[in-house]
Write an enzyme that holds these catalytic residues in place. Structure first.
Site, PDB file in Angstrom:
ATOM      1  CE1 TYR A 144      45.729  33.139  31.352  1.00  0.00           C
ATOM      2  CE2 TYR A 144      47.618  33.586  29.936  1.00  0.00           C
ATOM      3  CZ  TYR A 144      46.700  32.691  30.483  1.00  0.00           C
ATOM      4  OH  TYR A 144      46.770  31.359  30.156  1.00  0.00           O
ATOM      5  CB  CYS A 145      45.733  36.172  36.922  1.00  0.00           C
ATOM      6  SG  CYS A 145      44.958  37.783  37.169  1.00  0.00           S
ATOM      7  NE  ARG A 146      37.803  34.084  39.180  1.00  0.00           N
ATOM      8  CZ  ARG A 146      37.326  35.260  39.582  1.00  0.00           C
ATOM      9  NH1 ARG A 146      38.155  36.260  39.852  1.00  0.00           N
ATOM     10  NH2 ARG A 146      36.021  35.458  39.694  1.00  0.00           N
ATOM     11  CB  VAL A 172      40.879  33.178  31.766  1.00  0.00           C
ATOM     12  CG1 VAL A 172      42.291  32.849  31.350  1.00  0.00           C
ATOM     13  CG2 VAL A 172      40.666  32.838  33.235  1.00  0.00           C
TER      14      VAL A 172
END
Length: 199
Positions: A144-146, A172
């Site tokens: 995952y990332c932003r 996130v």
């Protein structure tokens, strides 16, 4: 006058004794409070949701153990790279169903990450020895990332490099189950060993 003086002295002595007892009790209470404060969890361990300037954070969401177990049990792993819904991803995490990797930069990870996630920035993923060790073991990996963009790039890169059972869970920005600033203490290899190989 003498009886009055004697009474005054007695009252003064009694007052001093009471003050001494009060001070002792206060010191004991203070010591107890200090001990409790030192044993209490640090404020940074509290979960919070991602928020950008000018926006409100999503409300924290929880999932009971029975629901998590049911979701994880009904999930079918795929050898092809796939995007997984965040509620399913959370359920899999509760069941140790995948190694979780945050592909953002270290300062982003430090500001708040999914509990139990390991920080391996996007540009270092293919050269990371910990991840390379999982390549032929069929250990599910969630990235995952932003917002999901970098995670999507990493998903494709891992698949092209020969990894199977890799998943993106987005970012996130929409993760409702809370973030932490506490670094993941468990060694990567140990966490990977707890995850069952996908079939």
């Amino acid at each position: 006058m003498k009886p009055r003086t004697l009474l005054g002295s007695t009252l003064s002595a009694l007052a001093l004794s009471l003050m001494a007892l009060s001070t002792t009790a206060y010191s004991a209470d203070t010591a107890t409070a200090a001990k409790a404060a030192n044993s209490a969890p640090a404020a940074s361990s509290a979960l919070f949701n991602y928020v950008e300037e000018g926006h409100e954070a999503l409300p924290l969401t929880t999932m009971d153990a029975a629901t998590a177990q049911q979701l994880a049990a009904s999930f079918k792993y795929s050898q092809e790279p796939e995007v997984v819904a965040q509620d399913v991803a959370y359920a899999l995490m509760q069941q140790k169903g995948a190694v979780v990797v945050d592909v953002r930069e270290p300062h982003e990870y430090a500001a708040g990450h999914i509990p139990g996630a390991y920080n391996i920035p996007k540009d270092t993923v293919l050269s990371n020895a910990d991840l390379a060790a999982l390549k032929d073991k069929h250990i599910p990996i969630m990235v995952y990332c932003r917002s999901g963009g970098r995670a999507g790039d990493v998903l494709d890169a891992l698949a092209e490099d020969g990894f199977s059972y890799v998943m993106s869970i987005g970012g996130v920005l929409t993760w409702p189950y809370g973030l932490t600033t506490e670094p993941t203490a468990k060694p990567f290899a140990e966490a990977a060993a707890e995850v069952k190989a996908a079939k």
